[in-house]
Structures are given as C-alpha cells and as structure tokens.
Design a protein around this motif. Structure first.
Motif, mmCIF file in Angstrom:
data_model
loop_
_atom_site.group_PDB
_atom_site.id
_atom_site.type_symbol
_atom_site.label_atom_id
_atom_site.label_comp_id
_atom_site.label_asym_id
_atom_site.label_seq_id
_atom_site.Cartn_x
_atom_site.Cartn_y
_atom_site.Cartn_z
ATOM 1 N N GLN A 143 0.828 -1.204 0.000
ATOM 2 C CA GLN A 143 0.000 0.000 0.000
ATOM 3 C C GLN A 143 0.863 1.257 0.000
ATOM 4 O O GLN A 143 0.595 2.205 -0.736
ATOM 5 C CB GLN A 143 -0.942 -0.015 1.203
ATOM 6 C CG GLN A 143 -1.986 -1.110 1.120
ATOM 7 C CD GLN A 143 -2.767 -1.287 2.399
ATOM 8 O OE1 GLN A 143 -2.359 -0.846 3.471
ATOM 9 N NE2 GLN A 143 -3.914 -1.945 2.288
ATOM 10 N N VAL A 144 1.909 1.258 0.818
ATOM 11 C CA VAL A 144 2.810 2.414 0.849
ATOM 12 C C VAL A 144 3.509 2.558 -0.499
ATOM 13 O O VAL A 144 3.645 3.666 -1.023
ATOM 14 C CB VAL A 144 3.839 2.293 1.994
ATOM 15 C CG1 VAL A 144 4.891 3.398 1.914
ATOM 16 C CG2 VAL A 144 3.139 2.323 3.345
ATOM 17 N N HIS A 145 3.923 1.446 -1.064
ATOM 18 C CA HIS A 145 4.582 1.455 -2.373
ATOM 19 C C HIS A 145 3.684 2.133 -3.410
ATOM 20 O O HIS A 145 4.130 2.988 -4.180
ATOM 21 C CB HIS A 145 4.903 0.016 -2.771
ATOM 22 C CG HIS A 145 5.879 -0.134 -3.854
ATOM 23 N ND1 HIS A 145 5.516 -0.231 -5.172
ATOM 24 C CD2 HIS A 145 7.235 -0.214 -3.836
ATOM 25 C CE1 HIS A 145 6.592 -0.366 -5.922
ATOM 26 N NE2 HIS A 145 7.646 -0.368 -5.136
ATOM 27 N N ALA A 146 2.404 1.771 -3.406
ATOM 28 C CA ALA A 146 1.451 2.380 -4.344
ATOM 29 C C ALA A 146 1.254 3.862 -4.040
ATOM 30 O O ALA A 146 1.203 4.689 -4.965
ATOM 31 C CB ALA A 146 0.113 1.640 -4.279
ATOM 32 N N MET A 147 1.166 4.215 -2.760
ATOM 33 C CA MET A 147 0.988 5.632 -2.401
ATOM 34 C C MET A 147 2.187 6.465 -2.820
ATOM 35 O O MET A 147 2.036 7.632 -3.193
ATOM 36 C CB MET A 147 0.719 5.778 -0.904
ATOM 37 C CG MET A 147 -0.672 5.342 -0.496
ATOM 38 S SD MET A 147 -1.059 5.750 1.228
ATOM 39 C CE MET A 147 -0.377 4.339 2.083
ATOM 40 N N LEU A 148 3.388 5.874 -2.763
ATOM 41 C CA LEU A 148 4.591 6.611 -3.191
ATOM 42 C C LEU A 148 4.496 7.019 -4.656
ATOM 43 O O LEU A 148 5.091 8.032 -5.051
ATOM 44 C CB LEU A 148 5.851 5.767 -2.974
ATOM 45 C CG LEU A 148 6.513 5.847 -1.616
ATOM 46 C CD1 LEU A 148 7.689 4.877 -1.544
ATOM 47 C CD2 LEU A 148 6.951 7.250 -1.266
ATOM 48 N N SER A 149 3.771 6.273 -5.443
ATOM 49 C CA SER A 149 3.624 6.599 -6.868
ATOM 50 C C SER A 149 3.011 7.977 -7.076
ATOM 51 O O SER A 149 3.187 8.576 -8.128
ATOM 52 C CB SER A 149 2.772 5.546 -7.581
ATOM 53 O OG SER A 149 3.417 4.297 -7.528
ATOM 54 N N GLY A 150 2.283 8.479 -6.086
ATOM 55 C CA GLY A 150 1.675 9.797 -6.183
ATOM 56 C C GLY A 150 2.492 10.884 -5.514
ATOM 57 O O GLY A 150 1.962 11.953 -5.189
ATOM 58 N N THR A 151 3.791 10.619 -5.309
ATOM 59 C CA THR A 151 4.669 11.598 -4.654
ATOM 60 C C THR A 151 5.840 11.920 -5.568
ATOM 61 O O THR A 151 5.950 11.393 -6.682
ATOM 62 C CB THR A 151 5.233 11.043 -3.320
ATOM 63 O OG1 THR A 151 6.214 10.031 -3.603
ATOM 64 C CG2 THR A 151 4.131 10.474 -2.431
ATOM 65 N N SER A 152 6.746 12.715 -5.055
ATOM 66 C CA SER A 152 7.956 13.071 -5.791
ATOM 67 C C SER A 152 9.023 11.984 -5.727
ATOM 68 O O SER A 152 10.063 12.088 -6.375
ATOM 69 C CB SER A 152 8.535 14.379 -5.226
ATOM 70 O OG SER A 152 8.912 14.190 -3.863
ATOM 71 N N VAL A 153 8.791 10.933 -4.934
ATOM 72 C CA VAL A 153 9.773 9.862 -4.728
ATOM 73 C C VAL A 153 9.328 8.600 -5.459
ATOM 74 O O VAL A 153 8.213 8.121 -5.273
ATOM 75 C CB VAL A 153 9.957 9.568 -3.222
ATOM 76 C CG1 VAL A 153 10.889 8.388 -3.001
ATOM 77 C CG2 VAL A 153 10.478 10.807 -2.504
ATOM 78 N N LYS A 154 10.219 8.066 -6.271
ATOM 79 C CA LYS A 154 9.925 6.826 -6.999
ATOM 80 C C LYS A 154 9.890 5.647 -6.017
ATOM 81 O O LYS A 154 10.792 5.490 -5.192
ATOM 82 C CB LYS A 154 11.011 6.597 -8.053
ATOM 83 C CG LYS A 154 10.817 5.338 -8.870
ATOM 84 C CD LYS A 154 11.951 5.148 -9.864
ATOM 85 C CE LYS A 154 11.772 3.818 -10.578
ATOM 86 N NZ LYS A 154 12.934 3.475 -11.368
ATOM 87 N N PRO A 155 8.865 4.792 -6.102
ATOM 88 C CA PRO A 155 8.825 3.612 -5.232
ATOM 89 C C PRO A 155 10.034 2.705 -5.497
ATOM 90 O O PRO A 155 10.390 2.463 -6.644
ATOM 91 C CB PRO A 155 7.526 2.910 -5.640
ATOM 92 C CG PRO A 155 6.700 3.955 -6.312
ATOM 93 C CD PRO A 155 7.687 4.884 -6.967
ATOM 94 N N PRO A 156 10.664 2.200 -4.445
ATOM 95 C CA PRO A 156 11.838 1.346 -4.626
ATOM 96 C C PRO A 156 11.473 -0.087 -5.004
ATOM 97 O O PRO A 156 10.369 -0.547 -4.734
ATOM 98 C CB PRO A 156 12.502 1.372 -3.246
ATOM 99 C CG PRO A 156 11.344 1.514 -2.306
ATOM 100 C CD PRO A 156 10.360 2.418 -3.019
#
Length: 188
Positions: free
Chosen positions: A142-155
């Motif tokens: 879930q956090v990985h998916a939420m990161l997609s909507g931020t300035s940080v690329k999901p690892p």
C-alpha cells in the motif's frame, strides 16, 4: 541440494522483511513531511499512518514471540512516530528483534501466547511468523502504491531472493550489517 530447515527459512524471511522495510523507509525519508502526512487513497489515510501501523502491529507480535504480555496496550498510540526518520529507527530496532528471535527459533511448532486482552491466543510460531510477514508485505504494498503519487519513486522490493540481483542489495545489506553469507548457509 537439500531443502533448508524451517529455522533457516524463517531467519531468511525475517531478513527479507527487514530489507524491504529498510528500502521502503529510505525512500520515504526523501519525502517532505507534507507528502509523508498527506491524505491518500488506501486502507490507512496516509503513508505516515500505514508505516506506523506496520510498526505497531509488529511490536504487538514480536513482544508475544519474546514471551511478553504487552497485548492490546501496543495499540494505545496508533501513530508513535511523527517522521519517516523516527519510523526508520524504530522499525529497524523491531526488525533486529524479530531476526534475533527467528535465528534462535529451534522449534517452529512451539506455541506462542498472544495476549488479546480478554483471552490468550495460543498459536504455533511458524503460523504466527507467516501471518506477520504477510501483514507487512500487504501494507508495504500500500505504501509502495501511495509513493507513486509523490515526488519519490517507489523502490524495488521484490528482488531479495534473486541471485542475479546481488548488486541491487549490496548497499542495503552493508547498511544493515549483513552479507549474502549471513542469509544462505551454503555461502558461508
């Protein structure tokens, strides 16, 4: 090649769990506090809330595995860490406790008492560990998916067991104080 004993498998899973938490929290550390706390679409309303949930539930179960009686008191503060940096430190400490417990596990069928407030749940250690690992995977996703909507690329989080991906892990393993030989007995 013979199969690994269950105890080696659970220690490897604990390292995989710690590695994935480490990578995800390193990425989240690059978020602004505003992005970290922003309302997002998921089961929990933010990256901050989801990561804190992983930590709180982990504390509940690791305490039980260690023979503690923390029980529902673990949930008294659902947001114990205000920043990604605080979460990274707290999760790292919890992951080290879980790894130490898994490395010392000599009987995966041993019974763990989980204090649930009004009752004590008795659960096999192997089943409890599988639940804990799945819980973390679920919410990290879930956090990985939420990161997609931020300035940080999901690892990348799913290359722990791939032999060809050792360079991807090397820096993280060094930060965690591990080598491949710590994970797989035949490389010692």
């Amino acid at each position: 090649m013979s199969a690994y004993p269950a105890t080696v498998y659970f220690a490897a899973q604990a390292r995989n769990n710690a590695w994935a938490n480490h990578r995800l929290l390193k990425a989240c550390a690059r978020l602004s506090q505003e992005e970290f706390e922003a309302t997002r679409t998921s089961f929990f309303p933010s990256i901050k809330a989801t990561l804190n949930h992983i930590l709180v539930v982990g504390r509940f179960y690791v305490d039980a595995m260690e023979g503690g009686t923390l029980g529902p008191a673990a949930f008294a503060d659902p947001l114990p860490c205000a920043t990604a940096a605080e979460l990274h430190r707290a999760q790292g400490e919890l992951d080290r406790r879980l790894l130490a417990w898994c490395e010392a596990l000599d009987d995966p069928g041993r019974i763990v008492e989980v204090h649930r407030g009004t009752r004590i749940q008795r659960e096999r250690a192997d089943r409890l560990l599988l639940h804990c690992f799945e819980h973390d995977i679920h919410h990290r996703g879930q956090v990985h998916a939420m990161l997609s909507g931020t300035s940080v690329k999901p690892p990348q989080l799913d290359e722990f067991f791939s032999v060809g991906e050792a360079p991807l892990r090397a820096g993280d393993f060094a930060e965690l104080g591990w080598t491949e030989a710590d994970i797989w007995p035949e490389t010692r």
